[in-house]
Design a protein around this motif. Structure first.
Motif, PDB file in Angstrom:
ATOM      1  N   LYS A 265       0.815  -1.221   0.000  1.00  0.00           N
ATOM      2  CA  LYS A 265       0.000   0.000   0.000  1.00  0.00           C
ATOM      3  C   LYS A 265       0.850   1.274   0.000  1.00  0.00           C
ATOM      4  O   LYS A 265       0.607   2.181  -0.802  1.00  0.00           O
ATOM      5  N   ASP A 266       1.840   1.345   0.883  1.00  0.00           N
ATOM      6  CA  ASP A 266       2.631   2.569   0.995  1.00  0.00           C
ATOM      7  C   ASP A 266       3.337   2.914  -0.318  1.00  0.00           C
ATOM      8  O   ASP A 266       3.272   4.046  -0.789  1.00  0.00           O
ATOM      9  N   GLN A 267       4.009   1.939  -0.905  1.00  0.00           N
ATOM     10  CA  GLN A 267       4.728   2.199  -2.150  1.00  0.00           C
ATOM     11  C   GLN A 267       3.758   2.401  -3.315  1.00  0.00           C
ATOM     12  O   GLN A 267       4.038   3.147  -4.243  1.00  0.00           O
ATOM     13  N   SER A 268       2.583   1.754  -3.247  1.00  0.00           N
ATOM     14  CA  SER A 268       1.560   1.970  -4.279  1.00  0.00           C
ATOM     15  C   SER A 268       1.088   3.407  -4.283  1.00  0.00           C
ATOM     16  O   SER A 268       0.819   3.981  -5.339  1.00  0.00           O
ATOM     17  N   GLU A 269       0.972   3.996  -3.106  1.00  0.00           N
ATOM     18  CA  GLU A 269       0.563   5.401  -3.000  1.00  0.00           C
ATOM     19  C   GLU A 269       1.665   6.327  -3.521  1.00  0.00           C
ATOM     20  O   GLU A 269       1.386   7.316  -4.206  1.00  0.00           O
ATOM     21  N   ALA A 270       2.918   6.007  -3.208  1.00  0.00           N
ATOM     22  CA  ALA A 270       4.050   6.851  -3.603  1.00  0.00           C
ATOM     23  C   ALA A 270       4.396   6.694  -5.081  1.00  0.00           C
ATOM     24  O   ALA A 270       4.894   7.621  -5.715  1.00  0.00           O
ATOM     25  N   GLY A 271       4.142   5.507  -5.619  1.00  0.00           N
ATOM     26  CA  GLY A 271       4.466   5.226  -7.013  1.00  0.00           C
ATOM     27  C   GLY A 271       5.881   4.709  -7.182  1.00  0.00           C
ATOM     28  O   GLY A 271       6.719   4.837  -6.287  1.00  0.00           O
ATOM     29  N   VAL A 272       6.112   4.112  -8.341  1.00  0.00           N
ATOM     30  CA  VAL A 272       7.440   3.600  -8.696  1.00  0.00           C
ATOM     31  C   VAL A 272       7.812   4.150 -10.076  1.00  0.00           C
ATOM     32  O   VAL A 272       6.939   4.451 -10.886  1.00  0.00           O
ATOM     33  N   PRO A 273       9.121   4.256 -10.326  1.00  0.00           N
ATOM     34  CA  PRO A 273       9.542   4.782 -11.630  1.00  0.00           C
ATOM     35  C   PRO A 273       9.374   3.761 -12.748  1.00  0.00           C
ATOM     36  O   PRO A 273       9.478   2.557 -12.529  1.00  0.00           O
ATOM     37  N   MET A 274       9.108   4.275 -13.935  1.00  0.00           N
ATOM     38  CA  MET A 274       8.975   3.442 -15.123  1.00  0.00           C
ATOM     39  C   MET A 274       9.533   4.227 -16.306  1.00  0.00           C
ATOM     40  O   MET A 274       9.222   5.404 -16.468  1.00  0.00           O
ATOM     41  N   THR A 275      10.357   3.594 -17.106  1.00  0.00           N
ATOM     42  CA  THR A 275      10.861   4.208 -18.325  1.00  0.00           C
ATOM     43  C   THR A 275       9.988   3.763 -19.488  1.00  0.00           C
ATOM     44  O   THR A 275       9.764   2.562 -19.677  1.00  0.00           O
ATOM     45  N   VAL A 276       9.483   4.709 -20.252  1.00  0.00           N
ATOM     46  CA  VAL A 276       8.673   4.389 -21.428  1.00  0.00           C
ATOM     47  C   VAL A 276       9.584   3.789 -22.493  1.00  0.00           C
ATOM     48  O   VAL A 276      10.683   4.288 -22.739  1.00  0.00           O
ATOM     49  N   ARG A 277       9.115   2.709 -23.097  1.00  0.00           N
ATOM     50  CA  ARG A 277       9.864   2.044 -24.162  1.00  0.00           C
ATOM     51  C   ARG A 277       9.077   2.098 -25.466  1.00  0.00           C
ATOM     52  O   ARG A 277       7.856   2.035 -25.466  1.00  0.00           O
ATOM     53  N   LEU A 278       9.810   2.196 -26.552  1.00  0.00           N
ATOM     54  CA  LEU A 278       9.194   2.091 -27.871  1.00  0.00           C
ATOM     55  C   LEU A 278       8.752   0.651 -28.089  1.00  0.00           C
ATOM     56  O   LEU A 278       9.226  -0.257 -27.377  1.00  0.00           O
ATOM     57  N   PRO A 279       7.895   0.385 -29.064  1.00  0.00           N
ATOM     58  CA  PRO A 279       7.491  -1.010 -29.330  1.00  0.00           C
ATOM     59  C   PRO A 279       8.675  -1.925 -29.652  1.00  0.00           C
ATOM     60  O   PRO A 279       8.589  -3.135 -29.470  1.00  0.00           O
ATOM     61  N   THR A 280       9.795  -1.352 -30.060  1.00  0.00           N
ATOM     62  CA  THR A 280      11.002  -2.136 -30.348  1.00  0.00           C
ATOM     63  C   THR A 280      11.732  -2.563 -29.087  1.00  0.00           C
ATOM     64  O   THR A 280      12.653  -3.373 -29.144  1.00  0.00           O
ATOM     65  N   GLY A 281      11.340  -1.992 -27.944  1.00  0.00           N
ATOM     66  CA  GLY A 281      12.016  -2.271 -26.676  1.00  0.00           C
ATOM     67  C   GLY A 281      13.024  -1.203 -26.304  1.00  0.00           C
ATOM     68  O   GLY A 281      13.536  -1.185 -25.185  1.00  0.00           O
ATOM     69  N   GLU A 282      13.320  -0.303 -27.231  1.00  0.00           N
ATOM     70  CA  GLU A 282      14.278   0.762 -26.976  1.00  0.00           C
ATOM     71  C   GLU A 282      13.716   1.745 -25.952  1.00  0.00           C
ATOM     72  O   GLU A 282      12.563   2.157 -26.041  1.00  0.00           O
TER      73      GLU A 282
END
Length: 133
Positions: free
Chosen positions: A9-26
């Motif tokens: 719950k705590d980390q769900s509220e704070a969020g986590v980082p995510m890098t957007v990737r192109l469909p190629t995986g880049e």
């Protein structure tokens, strides 16, 4: 096992980082902060999405307007799962973080929706004892 080791719950509220990737995986330069399904914000967004869908259910003959409304509701739900971003630009200029701009990103790059949902639904990423990546 200590209950604190089960806490998502705590980390769900704070969020986590995510890098957007192109469909190629880049990887792109866009970094999102995504909440998890254990957060109150996720629950509220899901409830709002369900309400919008319930209004459409009685309609028997779906036309393009219903599909458009449904798609827009889905984009808004997914956009609500993003707390912040960095690195998003438009025409070379920084694009401010707003719900409308996240919806716009999802409309021009629908594949990002799947990436956001994959992170938001991955409870392991939100365990307090597990470092986020």
């Amino acid at each position: 096992m200590d209950l604190s080791n089960l806490n998502t719950k705590d980390q769900s509220e704070a969020g986590v980082p995510m890098t957007v990737r192109l469909p190629t995986g880049e990887e792109t330069d866009i970094k999102l902060t995504v909440i998890g399904r254990s957060s109150e914000r996720f629950a509220a967004a899901k409830l709002e999405f369900d309400r919008k869908m319930a209004k459409l259910r009685p309609v028997r003959d779906r036309d393009i307007d219903d599909v458009t409304i449904e798609q827009r509701a889905d984009d808004e739900f997914t956009a609500t799962l993003v707390l912040d971003w960095d690195g998003a630009t438009d025409g070379g200029q920084p694009l401010p973080f707003t719900l409308a701009n996240v919806v716009r990103m999802l409309q021009v790059a629908p594949y990002i929706k799947g990436q956001i949902l994959k992170v938001a639904l991955d409870d392991a990423r939100f365990l307090a004892r597990t470092p986020t990546a």
